[in-house]
Scaffold this motif. Structure first.
Motif, PDB file in Angstrom:
ATOM      1  N   ILE A  15       0.829  -1.288  -0.031  1.00 38.47           N
ATOM      2  CA  ILE A  15       0.078  -0.092   0.032  1.00 38.47           C
ATOM      3  C   ILE A  15       0.923   1.197   0.031  1.00 38.47           C
ATOM      4  CG2 ILE A  15      -1.915   1.158   1.086  1.00 38.47           C
ATOM      5  CD1 ILE A  15      -2.200  -1.479   2.738  1.00 38.47           C
ATOM      6  N   SER A  16       0.634   2.181  -1.025  1.00 40.01           N
ATOM      7  CA  SER A  16       1.480   3.243  -1.263  1.00 40.01           C
ATOM      8  C   SER A  16       0.852   4.355  -1.271  1.00 40.01           C
ATOM      9  CB  SER A  16       2.381   2.893  -2.400  1.00 40.01           C
ATOM     10  OG  SER A  16       3.675   3.672  -2.242  1.00 40.01           O
ATOM     11  N   PRO A  17       0.949   5.413  -0.383  1.00 38.32           N
ATOM     12  CA  PRO A  17       0.310   6.763  -0.541  1.00 38.32           C
ATOM     13  C   PRO A  17       0.884   7.448  -1.912  1.00 38.32           C
ATOM     14  CG  PRO A  17       1.436   6.697   1.494  1.00 38.32           C
ATOM     15  CD  PRO A  17       2.122   5.411   0.729  1.00 38.32           C
ATOM     16  N   ALA A  18      -0.142   7.771  -2.720  1.00 39.85           N
ATOM     17  CA  ALA A  18       0.484   8.482  -4.093  1.00 39.85           C
ATOM     18  C   ALA A  18       0.932   9.730  -4.008  1.00 39.85           C
ATOM     19  CB  ALA A  18      -1.234   8.655  -4.893  1.00 39.85           C
ATOM     20  N   SER A  19       0.976  10.417  -3.058  1.00 39.01           N
ATOM     21  CA  SER A  19       1.741  11.655  -3.052  1.00 39.01           C
ATOM     22  C   SER A  19       2.994  11.516  -2.754  1.00 39.01           C
ATOM     23  CB  SER A  19       1.144  12.610  -1.777  1.00 39.01           C
ATOM     24  OG  SER A  19       1.291  11.888  -0.534  1.00 39.01           O
ATOM     25  N   THR A  20       3.392  10.288  -2.107  1.00 35.81           N
ATOM     26  CA  THR A  20       4.899  10.080  -1.887  1.00 35.81           C
ATOM     27  C   THR A  20       5.512   9.564  -3.397  1.00 35.81           C
ATOM     28  OG1 THR A  20       4.702   7.849  -1.104  1.00 35.81           O
ATOM     29  CG2 THR A  20       4.411   9.840   0.559  1.00 35.81           C
ATOM     30  N   ALA A  21       4.827   9.045  -3.893  1.00 34.74           N
ATOM     31  CA  ALA A  21       5.246   8.538  -5.163  1.00 34.74           C
ATOM     32  C   ALA A  21       5.610   9.539  -6.123  1.00 34.74           C
ATOM     33  CB  ALA A  21       4.323   7.339  -5.759  1.00 34.74           C
ATOM     34  N   LEU A  22       4.644  10.544  -6.306  1.00 37.06           N
ATOM     35  CA  LEU A  22       4.899  11.657  -7.158  1.00 37.06           C
ATOM     36  C   LEU A  22       5.888  12.401  -6.812  1.00 37.06           C
ATOM     37  CD1 LEU A  22       0.975  12.753  -7.274  1.00 37.06           C
ATOM     38  CD2 LEU A  22       2.390  11.551  -9.107  1.00 37.06           C
ATOM     39  N   ASP A  75      11.024   3.504   2.536  1.00 36.22           N
ATOM     40  CA  ASP A  75      10.755   5.011   1.869  1.00 36.22           C
ATOM     41  C   ASP A  75      11.536   4.723   0.589  1.00 36.22           C
ATOM     42  OD1 ASP A  75       9.890   7.227   1.466  1.00 36.22           O
ATOM     43  OD2 ASP A  75      11.297   8.312   2.850  1.00 36.22           O
ATOM     44  N   ASN A  76      11.457   5.726  -0.216  1.00 33.90           N
ATOM     45  CA  ASN A  76      12.046   5.764  -1.603  1.00 33.90           C
ATOM     46  C   ASN A  76      11.929   4.394  -2.293  1.00 33.90           C
ATOM     47  OD1 ASN A  76      12.949   8.495  -1.222  1.00 33.90           O
ATOM     48  ND2 ASN A  76      14.441   7.829   0.098  1.00 33.90           N
ATOM     49  N   VAL A  77      10.753   3.619  -2.189  1.00 32.54           N
ATOM     50  CA  VAL A  77      10.857   2.363  -2.983  1.00 32.54           C
ATOM     51  C   VAL A  77      10.725   2.540  -4.312  1.00 32.54           C
ATOM     52  CG1 VAL A  77       9.346   0.341  -2.975  1.00 32.54           C
ATOM     53  CG2 VAL A  77       9.529   1.240  -0.820  1.00 32.54           C
ATOM     54  N   LYS A  78      11.566   1.442  -4.716  1.00 29.79           N
ATOM     55  CA  LYS A  78      11.647   1.505  -6.404  1.00 29.79           C
ATOM     56  C   LYS A  78      11.153  -0.186  -6.578  1.00 29.79           C
ATOM     57  CE  LYS A  78      15.368   4.888  -6.783  1.00 29.79           C
ATOM     58  NZ  LYS A  78      14.556   5.356  -5.413  1.00 29.79           N
ATOM     59  N   GLU A  79      10.240  -0.378  -7.274  1.00 29.53           N
ATOM     60  CA  GLU A  79      10.022  -1.664  -8.071  1.00 29.53           C
ATOM     61  C   GLU A  79      11.005  -1.932  -9.006  1.00 29.53           C
ATOM     62  OE1 GLU A  79       5.996  -1.965  -9.497  1.00 29.53           O
ATOM     63  OE2 GLU A  79       6.151  -4.242  -9.656  1.00 29.53           O
ATOM     64  N   MET A  80      11.617  -3.130  -8.824  1.00 28.22           N
ATOM     65  CA  MET A  80      12.597  -3.324  -9.567  1.00 28.22           C
ATOM     66  C   MET A  80      12.377  -4.657 -10.536  1.00 28.22           C
ATOM     67  SD  MET A  80      15.007  -1.481  -8.553  1.00 28.22           S
ATOM     68  CE  MET A  80      16.618  -1.740  -9.501  1.00 28.22           C
TER      69      MET A  80
END
Lengths: 82, 82, 82, 82, 82, 82, 82
Positions: free
Chosen positions: A73-80, E46-51
């Motif tokens: 589960i990933s908050p969208a704001s942190t990905a952007l 944090d700073n997760v990258k799907e590889m």
């Protein structure tokens, strides 16, 4: 925003009312607003869109998700921001 | 309608007697009226239609669904409004 | 017939002695008379027919089914009425 | 023979010493004499034959089967009568 | 660095705030900074990258991972040293 | 040899120190000497040979097997007698 | 070396600090030095090499392995002696 995450469920708590992206087993992705969760990671999300390859496959609206099908589960704001 | 959803099971509670769409593991979808649920997310639904690619594959009528096969449960009315 | 279903197991209780259709994981279907169940949804059915694509594949007679392989259980009479 | 089956495990109890057919997950079938079972549905069977498409693939003799791989257990005599 | 690892969770504890590589069931890999974990091995990174095949497939930012989808967790610094 | 098998674990108990054939989920077979087991059906076997289609694929020696991957355990001597 | 193995976890205990080969579900193999384990069979290993068809696919260094993905654990020294 990272401050205050002592335990994994803390991230779900601060994500209530916000957009999240959920990966499910079997390669499904649901995007929507997190409304509620419990210790089994059962969720209720609103405005849920079932996504496939980055496109909206179906609008599901309010949805209960069973915790044991969830990968992440990933908050969208942190990905952007990245 | 979103107000009052504090915990995930609250959504199932307010959906009793209403149409819901249920995604099951193994790509099955069941549509019908939610009659009852328990904490294992075992459900009883009425007028159940097994759906495949948006079409009715089989009419099952009253049906008990075992909770551990369920991916998500979505009240149909909230999907239509979006 | 729907009246009196307060909890999911109530449907199994009123279906004792009646024909039910059971979907199992791995695309198996068993049809037969429900004789007994427990809280794990373990079942005993009589006159069990293993079905495939609507045809009888094998007659199994009296059969114990382990609950964790079960997807759903549907009384046959309610399907016919729809 | 159906009389006396109040709970699912009753069928296993009356099948001790008799031939049973066991379906396992992953499309295996074992036929043999049921000697013992426990509440996890772990079994011990004797004269076990691993079956495939109705033919004996391997003779395993005395065998312990772990309950969580079992789909169903059917006394052979009840299948023959149908 | 190996000293002080008496129990498996000790490695997760000393990896907080550090880069880790996580293998998930279904051939997914996530790389990022470990922020929190619990006894179910639920994680927040944090700073997760799907590889995928050594390349970044998607930036996910802050992410909650459900423990039961995890195969292994490896601090990146220890892999580089070998 | 069958006498004395009251509960499933009794067969494992009388098989200690003897050759057993173990079927694992995912079509693996391990043959070796049973040294120890616990209530989860975790095993330790010695002189373990990983088998494939009746041939030795790899010698593993002393091996711990996790119970939840096990389908069945069969003392080799009882198979040979049939 | 076999003496002293009364219960399955005894083998893990005597293998601490030694090379082990671990088979995981989904056909992965990890080789490395066993540092720690718990009753869930969660492991920490050092100098972990992910193996595929007998070749090193990736060096992972220090690694936490979640117990429920493990099929078996085999001390390397006992395999070599056979």
């Amino acid at each position: 925003m990272v401050s205050g995450i002592e335990r994994p469920l803390d991230l779900l708590n601060v994500s209530k009312g916000k957009e999240v992206l959920v990966y499910l087993k079997g390669d499904k992705q649901f995007a929507g607003t997190l409304l509620a969760f419990d210790i089994h990671i059962n969720l209720v999300m609103d405005n849920v869109k079932e996504m496939q390859n980055g496109e909206v496959k179906k609008n599901l609206g309010l949805t209960f998700l069973r915790g044991d099908t969830i990968i992440c589960i990933s908050p969208a704001s942190t990905a952007l921001k990245k």
